[in-house]
Design a protein around this motif. Structure first.
Motif, short mmCIF file in Angstrom:
data_model
loop_
_atom_site.label_atom_id
_atom_site.label_comp_id
_atom_site.label_asym_id
_atom_site.label_seq_id
_atom_site.Cartn_x
_atom_site.Cartn_y
_atom_site.Cartn_z
N HIS A 1 -4.27 12.72 5.41
CA HIS A 1 -3.33 11.61 5.31
C HIS A 1 -3.02 11.02 6.68
N ALA B 1 0.82 -1.21 0.00
CA ALA B 1 0.00 0.00 0.00
C ALA B 1 0.85 1.26 0.00
N HIS C 1 -7.29 8.41 6.21
CA HIS C 1 -6.76 7.06 6.39
C HIS C 1 -5.92 7.02 7.67
N ALA D 1 -7.59 8.61 -4.16
CA ALA D 1 -8.91 9.13 -3.80
C ALA D 1 -9.18 10.44 -4.50
N GLY E 1 -7.11 0.34 -5.46
CA GLY E 1 -7.58 0.07 -4.11
C GLY E 1 -9.09 0.13 -3.96
N SER F 1 0.58 11.28 -0.60
CA SER F 1 0.63 9.83 -0.40
C SER F 1 -0.24 9.13 -1.44
N GLU G 1 -10.10 3.34 -1.63
CA GLU G 1 -10.23 4.67 -2.23
C GLU G 1 -11.53 4.79 -3.03
N ALA H 1 -0.53 5.82 -8.39
CA ALA H 1 -1.38 6.93 -7.93
C ALA H 1 -1.09 8.22 -8.69
N ARG I 1 3.07 1.59 -5.91
CA ARG I 1 1.71 2.13 -5.78
C ARG I 1 1.73 3.65 -5.89
N CYS J 1 -4.77 -0.21 5.74
CA CYS J 1 -4.97 0.75 4.64
C CYS J 1 -4.51 0.18 3.30
N TYR K 1 -2.55 6.75 -1.39
CA TYR K 1 -3.98 6.61 -1.15
C TYR K 1 -4.70 7.95 -1.27
#
Length: 330
Positions: A78, A25, A151, A92, A316, A86, A319, A34, A30, A306, A88
């Motif tokens: 975050h 993650a 998160h 999102a 993910g 980050s 998200e 993202a 990743r 997460c 994630y």
């Protein structure tokens, strides 16, 4: 006690290991995924300094698609030692942009390269400045709807922000949290008792942050190399005793705990997603939560901390879940 809803998250068999999920993650792979998703959204991002009250300044990133009338504003928070960039958070952000929403990604104090903005050190009980910053964002960038998501520690902040929103005059429509820290004392114990990679990761990252803070404010931040060699619990206690008025590590943890019945007064519609195999946050803390009627608590069998990754592409579930919960699937 809370009643968990069934989860639709079903990863492939090779992704059903909690530690693999948790490590992937936050991996560079990743992050590249993202950043690629965010670049494909064809949006513009600008840095914004927002008012945290009492002279506090926080750094945020406002991202919007030119020529698109926004459906609302999503405020994203975050986790500890993460940032507004980050993986994630960026994933999102791309999801909200695709639904026609603006996004404001807020960095906590001393995160995302913002160490220079405030002399005092970040700690997890600094909720007042996050509430003040959210109110500033809502005032300066009014949109038809305002939602917040976070998160891990950001999920803890998001839920505390939602608790305080009515009294602060913040027009918050909904909140979503992924693997939020509930009881900080239990989370610390879980990391100490679990595989050392998690504790070591946060220790290294936090030490770098404190070294940077010391270089910027040498007369104010008195952390020396001996202190920097302390392990997580001892270093946290040092911070609490030297740089806060809580008086003890236990009082500090209690100040930002949202365990038990502390979320019972939520007046904002809330959704919480966690996994039964989270290696940092014990799942029974979620089972003991007292939540208001209408709150969604979803506990997936897998997902790690997460993670909730769905395949080799490292997309993910979490998200997508956040975006769908907060935009109503529109």
């Amino acid at each position: 006690m809370s009643q968990a809803a069934p989860s639709d998250y079903r990863p492939p068999r090779w992704l059903r290991n909690a530690h693999l999920q948790s490590v992937l993650a936050g991996s560079p792979l990743r992050r590249r995924r993202a950043l690629s998703a965010l670049a494909a959204a064809d949006a513009e991002t600008r840095q914004v300094i927002v008012d945290g009250g009492d002279g506090v300044r926080l750094l945020g990133l406002h991202t919007a698609r030119p020529g698109v009338e926004p459906q609302g504003m999503a405020l994203l928070l975050h986790g500890w030692e993460g940032s507004a960039e980050s993986a994630y958070v960026c994933l999102a952000t791309a999801g909200f942009l695709a639904r026609g929403w603006d996004v404001f990604r807020l960095n906590f104090r001393d995160h995302g390269g913002s160490h220079h903005l405030n002399p005092d050190i970040f700690h997890s009980a600094r909720i007042d400045e996050v509430v003040h910053a959210a109110v500033d964002v809502a005032r300066r960038m009014p949109r038809p709807r305002l939602v917040v998501a976070g998160h891990s520690l950001g999920g803890n902040f998001a839920l505390r922000l939602a608790l305080r929103a009515p009294a602060a005059g913040l027009p918050l429509d909904a909140v979503a949290a992924v693997c939020p820290v509930l009881d900080p004392a239990r989370t610390m114990a879980s990391m100490e008792q679990g595989p050392p990679l998690y504790l070591r990761h946060f220790e290294r990252s936090w030490r770098r942050s404190l070294v940077r803070k010391r270089a910027l404010f040498p007369g104010h931040v008195d952390v020396d190399d001996r202190v920097l060699r302390l392990r997580m619990r001892a270093l946290t206690e040092w911070l609490v005793l030297r740089h806060t008025d809580f008086g003890s590590l236990e009082a500090y943890f209690d100040r930002y705990s949202i365990a038990g019945d502390r979320l019972a007064g939520l007046a904002v519609p809330a959704s919480i997603l966690t996994s039964a195999d989270d290696p940092m946050i014990p799942v029974d803390d979620f089972e003991r939560l007292v939540l208001p009627a209408g709150t969604l608590l979803e506990i997936a069998r897998w997902g790690g901390h997460c993670g909730f990754l769905e395949g080799r592409g490292l997309d993910g579930y979490a998200e997508r879940w956040v975006v769908e919960r907060l935009t109503g699937g529109a």
